[in-house]
Write a protein that holds these residues in place. Structure first.
Motif, PDB file in Angstrom:
ATOM      1  N   MET A 141       0.970  -1.484  -0.133  1.00 51.17           N
ATOM      2  CA  MET A 141      -0.205   0.001  -0.056  1.00 51.17           C
ATOM      3  C   MET A 141       1.097   0.712  -0.248  1.00 51.17           C
ATOM      4  SD  MET A 141      -3.056  -0.760   0.572  1.00 51.17           S
ATOM      5  CE  MET A 141      -4.336   0.295   1.386  1.00 51.17           C
ATOM      6  N   VAL A 142       0.534   2.200  -0.482  1.00 52.49           N
ATOM      7  CA  VAL A 142       1.085   3.981  -0.821  1.00 52.49           C
ATOM      8  C   VAL A 142       0.205   4.586  -0.675  1.00 52.49           C
ATOM      9  CG1 VAL A 142       3.163   2.435  -2.123  1.00 52.49           C
ATOM     10  CG2 VAL A 142       1.817   3.736  -2.887  1.00 52.49           C
ATOM     11  N   ALA A 143       1.043   5.893  -0.388  1.00 51.26           N
ATOM     12  CA  ALA A 143      -0.056   7.121  -0.086  1.00 51.26           C
ATOM     13  C   ALA A 143       0.047   7.579  -1.642  1.00 51.26           C
ATOM     14  CB  ALA A 143       0.776   7.772   0.858  1.00 51.26           C
ATOM     15  N   ASP A 144      -1.059   8.465  -1.800  1.00 58.36           N
ATOM     16  CA  ASP A 144      -1.618   8.676  -3.498  1.00 58.36           C
ATOM     17  C   ASP A 144      -0.833   9.676  -4.032  1.00 58.36           C
ATOM     18  OD1 ASP A 144      -2.088  10.577  -1.295  1.00 58.36           O
ATOM     19  OD2 ASP A 144      -4.655  10.895  -2.327  1.00 58.36           O
ATOM     20  N   TYR A 145       0.026  10.252  -2.692  1.00 58.62           N
ATOM     21  CA  TYR A 145       0.791  11.203  -3.840  1.00 58.62           C
ATOM     22  C   TYR A 145       2.205  10.738  -4.467  1.00 58.62           C
ATOM     23  CZ  TYR A 145       2.955  11.323   0.996  1.00 58.62           C
ATOM     24  OH  TYR A 145       4.119  10.717   2.176  1.00 58.62           O
ATOM     25  N   GLN A 146       2.258   9.564  -3.207  1.00 57.16           N
ATOM     26  CA  GLN A 146       3.443   8.595  -4.356  1.00 57.16           C
ATOM     27  C   GLN A 146       3.307   8.058  -5.289  1.00 57.16           C
ATOM     28  OE1 GLN A 146       3.289   6.262  -0.590  1.00 57.16           O
ATOM     29  NE2 GLN A 146       5.687   7.466   0.274  1.00 57.16           N
ATOM     30  N   LEU A 147       2.221   7.701  -5.688  1.00 59.48           N
ATOM     31  CA  LEU A 147       2.238   6.596  -7.448  1.00 59.48           C
ATOM     32  C   LEU A 147       2.942   7.321  -7.899  1.00 59.48           C
ATOM     33  CD1 LEU A 147       0.031   4.071  -7.855  1.00 59.48           C
ATOM     34  CD2 LEU A 147      -1.458   5.793  -8.035  1.00 59.48           C
ATOM     35  N   ASP A 148       2.286   8.520  -8.482  1.00 63.46           N
ATOM     36  CA  ASP A 148       3.136   8.994  -9.936  1.00 63.46           C
ATOM     37  C   ASP A 148       4.564   8.454  -9.596  1.00 63.46           C
ATOM     38  OD1 ASP A 148       0.750   9.238 -11.061  1.00 63.46           O
ATOM     39  OD2 ASP A 148       0.834  11.201 -10.864  1.00 63.46           O
ATOM     40  N   ASP A 149       5.397   8.929  -8.637  1.00 60.11           N
ATOM     41  CA  ASP A 149       7.149   9.101  -8.494  1.00 60.11           C
ATOM     42  C   ASP A 149       7.408   7.598  -8.919  1.00 60.11           C
ATOM     43  OD1 ASP A 149       7.118  11.984  -8.558  1.00 60.11           O
ATOM     44  OD2 ASP A 149       7.815  11.218  -5.897  1.00 60.11           O
ATOM     45  N   LEU A 150       6.564   6.199  -7.807  1.00 61.16           N
ATOM     46  CA  LEU A 150       6.221   4.808  -7.995  1.00 61.16           C
ATOM     47  C   LEU A 150       6.735   4.749  -9.943  1.00 61.16           C
ATOM     48  CD1 LEU A 150       4.894   4.288  -5.503  1.00 61.16           C
ATOM     49  CD2 LEU A 150       7.461   4.121  -5.734  1.00 61.16           C
ATOM     50  N   ILE A 151       5.449   4.674 -10.691  1.00 67.18           N
ATOM     51  CA  ILE A 151       5.708   4.701 -11.917  1.00 67.18           C
ATOM     52  C   ILE A 151       6.617   5.089 -12.974  1.00 67.18           C
ATOM     53  CG2 ILE A 151       3.993   4.669 -13.683  1.00 67.18           C
ATOM     54  CD1 ILE A 151       1.293   5.419 -11.700  1.00 67.18           C
ATOM     55  N   ASN A 152       7.070   6.539 -12.664  1.00 62.88           N
ATOM     56  CA  ASN A 152       7.615   6.783 -12.965  1.00 62.88           C
ATOM     57  C   ASN A 152       9.585   6.367 -13.012  1.00 62.88           C
ATOM     58  OD1 ASN A 152       6.324   8.709 -14.599  1.00 62.88           O
ATOM     59  ND2 ASN A 152       6.306  10.196 -13.062  1.00 62.88           N
ATOM     60  N   ALA A 153       9.829   5.207 -11.758  1.00 61.81           N
ATOM     61  CA  ALA A 153      10.766   4.582 -11.303  1.00 61.81           C
ATOM     62  C   ALA A 153      10.592   3.040 -11.996  1.00 61.81           C
ATOM     63  CB  ALA A 153      10.546   4.939  -9.916  1.00 61.81           C
ATOM     64  N   GLY A 154       9.104   3.293 -12.434  1.00 59.83           N
ATOM     65  CA  GLY A 154       9.404   1.461 -12.851  1.00 59.83           C
ATOM     66  C   GLY A 154       9.768   0.900 -11.515  1.00 59.83           C
ATOM     67  N   LYS A 155       8.536   1.031 -10.375  1.00 61.03           N
ATOM     68  CA  LYS A 155       9.261  -0.012  -9.482  1.00 61.03           C
ATOM     69  C   LYS A 155       8.025  -0.578  -9.487  1.00 61.03           C
ATOM     70  CE  LYS A 155      12.427   2.801  -6.706  1.00 61.03           C
ATOM     71  NZ  LYS A 155      12.696   2.782  -5.659  1.00 61.03           N
ATOM     72  N   ILE A 156       7.031  -0.517  -9.507  1.00 60.24           N
ATOM     73  CA  ILE A 156       6.018  -0.979  -9.330  1.00 60.24           C
ATOM     74  C   ILE A 156       5.104  -1.034 -11.144  1.00 60.24           C
ATOM     75  CG2 ILE A 156       4.550   0.740  -7.185  1.00 60.24           C
ATOM     76  CD1 ILE A 156       2.509   1.865  -9.032  1.00 60.24           C
ATOM     77  N   VAL A 157       4.449  -2.966 -11.064  1.00 63.03           N
ATOM     78  CA  VAL A 157       4.265  -2.717 -12.256  1.00 63.03           C
ATOM     79  C   VAL A 157       2.291  -2.982 -12.679  1.00 63.03           C
ATOM     80  CG1 VAL A 157       5.509  -4.787 -12.480  1.00 63.03           C
ATOM     81  CG2 VAL A 157       3.614  -5.041 -11.508  1.00 63.03           C
ATOM     82  N   ALA A 158       1.664  -2.645 -11.523  1.00 61.63           N
ATOM     83  CA  ALA A 158       0.477  -2.821 -11.255  1.00 61.63           C
ATOM     84  C   ALA A 158      -0.367  -2.161  -9.914  1.00 61.63           C
ATOM     85  CB  ALA A 158      -0.467  -3.292 -11.700  1.00 61.63           C
ATOM     86  N   PHE A 159      -1.599  -1.073 -10.074  1.00 58.03           N
ATOM     87  CA  PHE A 159      -2.513  -0.396  -8.774  1.00 58.03           C
ATOM     88  C   PHE A 159      -3.777  -0.650  -9.128  1.00 58.03           C
ATOM     89  CE2 PHE A 159      -1.888   2.917 -12.432  1.00 58.03           C
ATOM     90  CZ  PHE A 159      -3.189   3.741 -11.526  1.00 58.03           C
TER      91      PHE A 159
END
Length: 77
Positions: free
Chosen positions: A14-32
């Motif tokens: 689980m991540v905070a909503d404000y972290q989602l874009d950074d995690l996507i851009n860093a390639g650290k998550i595959v789905a949400f």
């Protein structure tokens, strides 16, 4: 608001909503998870991924403020 995610190693978290874009851009998550189901970062429609501004044609998912706010302005006497 917290969002469920799947990381590259297939672990869930689980991540905070404000972290989602950074995690996507860093390639650290595959789905949400959105309210309408899981979204693959590789295949799903994402906001701000190179398209022209305002070109997203999917359903509106942002919360709408359903409460009305009335402001009273005191008159000077």
């Amino acid at each position: 608001m917290m969002i469920r995610v799947i990381y590259n190693d297939q672990s869930a978290g689980m991540v905070a909503d404000y972290q989602l874009d950074d995690l996507i851009n860093a390639g650290k998550i595959v789905a949400f998870h959105r309210t309408d189901g899981w979204v693959s970062v590789e295949q799903g429609p994402l906001r701000g991924r190179g398209e022209a501004p305002g070109s997203y044609e999917g359903p509106e998912r942002r919360r709408k403020n359903t409460k009305s706010c009335k402001v009273k302005i005191a008159e000077k006497q």
